[in-house]
Design an enzyme around this catalytic site. Structure first.
Site, PDB file in Angstrom:
ATOM      1  N   HIS A  62       0.871  -1.275  -0.146  1.00  0.00           N
ATOM      2  CA  HIS A  62      -0.003   0.072   0.084  1.00  0.00           C
ATOM      3  C   HIS A  62       0.991   1.048   0.024  1.00  0.00           C
ATOM      4  O   HIS A  62       2.134   1.298   0.207  1.00  0.00           O
ATOM      5  CB  HIS A  62      -0.912   0.093   1.148  1.00  0.00           C
ATOM      6  CG  HIS A  62      -0.283  -0.029   2.417  1.00  0.00           C
ATOM      7  ND1 HIS A  62       0.317  -0.847   3.012  1.00  0.00           N
ATOM      8  CD2 HIS A  62      -0.458   0.926   3.545  1.00  0.00           C
ATOM      9  CE1 HIS A  62       0.884  -0.516   4.209  1.00  0.00           C
ATOM     10  NE2 HIS A  62       0.473   0.580   4.557  1.00  0.00           N
ATOM     11  N   HIS A  64       1.550   3.990   2.011  1.00  0.00           N
ATOM     12  CA  HIS A  64       1.934   4.608   3.228  1.00  0.00           C
ATOM     13  C   HIS A  64       3.518   4.763   3.045  1.00  0.00           C
ATOM     14  O   HIS A  64       4.242   3.997   2.639  1.00  0.00           O
ATOM     15  CB  HIS A  64       1.727   4.234   4.505  1.00  0.00           C
ATOM     16  CG  HIS A  64       0.311   4.176   4.703  1.00  0.00           C
ATOM     17  ND1 HIS A  64      -0.507   3.502   5.600  1.00  0.00           N
ATOM     18  CD2 HIS A  64      -0.772   5.102   4.544  1.00  0.00           C
ATOM     19  CE1 HIS A  64      -1.585   4.077   5.787  1.00  0.00           C
ATOM     20  NE2 HIS A  64      -1.743   4.927   4.933  1.00  0.00           N
ATOM     21  N   ASP A  66       6.026   4.592   5.063  1.00  0.00           N
ATOM     22  CA  ASP A  66       6.756   3.441   5.640  1.00  0.00           C
ATOM     23  C   ASP A  66       6.862   2.136   4.924  1.00  0.00           C
ATOM     24  O   ASP A  66       7.270   1.090   5.460  1.00  0.00           O
ATOM     25  CB  ASP A  66       6.395   3.377   7.230  1.00  0.00           C
ATOM     26  CG  ASP A  66       5.067   2.662   7.522  1.00  0.00           C
ATOM     27  OD1 ASP A  66       4.129   3.089   6.881  1.00  0.00           O
ATOM     28  OD2 ASP A  66       4.991   1.605   8.052  1.00  0.00           O
ATOM     29  N   HIS A  67       6.053   1.851   3.652  1.00  0.00           N
ATOM     30  CA  HIS A  67       6.140   0.918   2.915  1.00  0.00           C
ATOM     31  C   HIS A  67       6.668   1.089   1.499  1.00  0.00           C
ATOM     32  O   HIS A  67       7.051   0.397   0.585  1.00  0.00           O
ATOM     33  CB  HIS A  67       4.880   0.360   2.731  1.00  0.00           C
ATOM     34  CG  HIS A  67       4.291  -0.044   4.166  1.00  0.00           C
ATOM     35  ND1 HIS A  67       4.164  -1.335   4.748  1.00  0.00           N
ATOM     36  CD2 HIS A  67       3.753   0.755   5.186  1.00  0.00           C
ATOM     37  CE1 HIS A  67       3.437  -1.390   5.820  1.00  0.00           C
ATOM     38  NE2 HIS A  67       3.386  -0.340   6.288  1.00  0.00           N
ATOM     39  N   HIS A 120      -7.343  -0.961   5.760  1.00  0.00           N
ATOM     40  CA  HIS A 120      -6.487  -0.009   6.324  1.00  0.00           C
ATOM     41  C   HIS A 120      -5.981   1.254   5.242  1.00  0.00           C
ATOM     42  O   HIS A 120      -6.156   2.268   5.685  1.00  0.00           O
ATOM     43  CB  HIS A 120      -4.848  -0.708   6.368  1.00  0.00           C
ATOM     44  CG  HIS A 120      -3.939  -0.117   6.794  1.00  0.00           C
ATOM     45  ND1 HIS A 120      -3.466   0.317   8.044  1.00  0.00           N
ATOM     46  CD2 HIS A 120      -2.810   0.347   6.400  1.00  0.00           C
ATOM     47  CE1 HIS A 120      -2.745   1.156   8.267  1.00  0.00           C
ATOM     48  NE2 HIS A 120      -1.780   1.152   7.195  1.00  0.00           N
ATOM     49  N   ASP A 137      -0.104  -4.014   6.173  1.00  0.00           N
ATOM     50  CA  ASP A 137      -0.584  -3.519   7.325  1.00  0.00           C
ATOM     51  C   ASP A 137      -2.086  -4.142   7.614  1.00  0.00           C
ATOM     52  O   ASP A 137      -2.905  -3.337   8.200  1.00  0.00           O
ATOM     53  CB  ASP A 137      -0.805  -2.045   7.366  1.00  0.00           C
ATOM     54  CG  ASP A 137       0.937  -1.548   7.792  1.00  0.00           C
ATOM     55  OD1 ASP A 137       1.621  -2.344   8.061  1.00  0.00           O
ATOM     56  OD2 ASP A 137       1.014  -0.311   7.882  1.00  0.00           O
ATOM     57  N   HIS A 175       5.118  -4.906  10.327  1.00  0.00           N
ATOM     58  CA  HIS A 175       5.621  -4.666  11.738  1.00  0.00           C
ATOM     59  C   HIS A 175       5.653  -5.670  12.694  1.00  0.00           C
ATOM     60  O   HIS A 175       4.837  -6.609  12.691  1.00  0.00           O
ATOM     61  CB  HIS A 175       4.424  -3.522  11.892  1.00  0.00           C
ATOM     62  CG  HIS A 175       4.371  -2.438  11.131  1.00  0.00           C
ATOM     63  ND1 HIS A 175       5.067  -1.224  11.393  1.00  0.00           N
ATOM     64  CD2 HIS A 175       3.434  -1.850  10.287  1.00  0.00           C
ATOM     65  CE1 HIS A 175       4.959  -0.413  10.428  1.00  0.00           C
ATOM     66  NE2 HIS A 175       4.072  -0.867   9.652  1.00  0.00           N
TER      67      HIS A 175
HETATM   68 FE    FE Z   1       2.929   0.447   8.043  1.00  0.00          FE
HETATM   69 ZN    ZN Z   2       0.271   1.480   6.645  1.00  0.00          ZN
END
Ligand code: FE
Ligand code: ZN
Length: 262
Positions: A62, A64, A66-67, A120, A137, A175
């Site tokens: 996805h 975000h 942090d990905h 999410h 996530d 995570h």
């Molecule tokens: Fe994440």
């Molecule tokens: Zn995320």
């Protein structure tokens, strides 16, 4: 870094940022080498240098940061191609190949299935390769992602879709949140022996500096509070105890809201 053997490939698991995992899937008999959700470039660059890996693709579950944060840097470094969900193309940096459950990516040496798992985020997808699930996530060890964009009904459908995979499927989520999730799980699922056993085992792993991930679909169905509504007796008792409607969706929604406030 930890490496996990599968029949057709090896999964390298790299810790990144505070509590992210980046995965590198290295096919055994083909040049295919896929980076899943590169949060940052450093750990990937180092692992590739150390183990002589040559990434051919990046797949983002996805949008975000942090990905996807290292998409552009790694594309520049390795000349790899970036794969993301067609419905979220404008939010995936550097996207080259748009895919969906109906049009999965075709990469020699790996049999890739895409599952659309909105909740999410709207364009969230999960990647299944043989007995390995990369779910970003959506599903966590004993948890699930927050609903930033989707509805409870969408997330519940997505979780059911993941729960329908074979019991032995290895769950590679993005995570290391498991211990905190287990503490919450214990507060709403008091008489679950499998959960108590998991808490002991996962606490031990963390004390030794090891990851709790991957888990399995079997373990998640037994202990993950967001999949527990699939079990009739849990669903009935939870609904009666909290005076809510006795449906899996209503129970899931109540647990998700409770976790948001926890
Ligand atoms: Fe994440
Ligand atoms: Zn995320």
């Amino acid at each position: 870094m930890w490496s996990h053997d599968h029949q057709q490939f090896i999964v390298h698991q790299l810790p990144a940022l505070n509590d992210n995992y980046i995965y590198i899937i290295q096919a055994r008999a083909h040049p295919a080498c896929i980076i899943i959700d590169p949060a940052e470039a450093g750990p990937v660059e180092q692992a590739c240098r150390q183990y002589g890996l040559h990434p051919t693709h990046i797949i983002n579950t996805h949008h975000h940061w942090d990905h996807t944060g290292a998409n552009l840097a790694l594309k520049q470094m390795f000349g790899c191609r970036i794969i993301g969900h067609a419905s979220d193309a404008e939010r995936i940096p550097g996207i080259d190949i748009m895919v969906s459950s109906e049009e999965p990516p075709v990469i020699d040496g790996l049999d890739i299935v895409i599952l659309d798992v909105p909740g999410h985020t709207i364009g969230h997808m999960a990647i299944v390769i043989d007995d390995a699930l990369f779910c970003g996530d959506t599903l966590f060890g004993a948890g699930c992602g927050r609903l930033f964009e989707g509805s409870y009904a969408q997330m519940w459908r997505s979780l059911q879709c993941l729960a329908a995979l074979p019991d032995g499927t290895q769950v590679y989520c993005a995570h290391e949140y498991t211990l905190a999730n287990l503490a919450f799980a214990a507060s709403i699922d008091k008489n679950n022996a499998a959960l108590q056993k998991r808490i002991r085992e996962d606490e031990c792993k963390r004390r030794q500096g090891r990851p709790t991930i991957p888990s399995t679909i079997r373990l998640e169905k037994q202990t993950n509070p967001f999949l527990r509504p699939l079990a009739d007796d849990f669903c009935r008792e939870y609904a009666a105890h909290h005076h809510i409607e006795h449906t899996p969706l209503a129970v899931f929604r109540d647990i998700r809201q409770r976790k948001d406030r926890w």
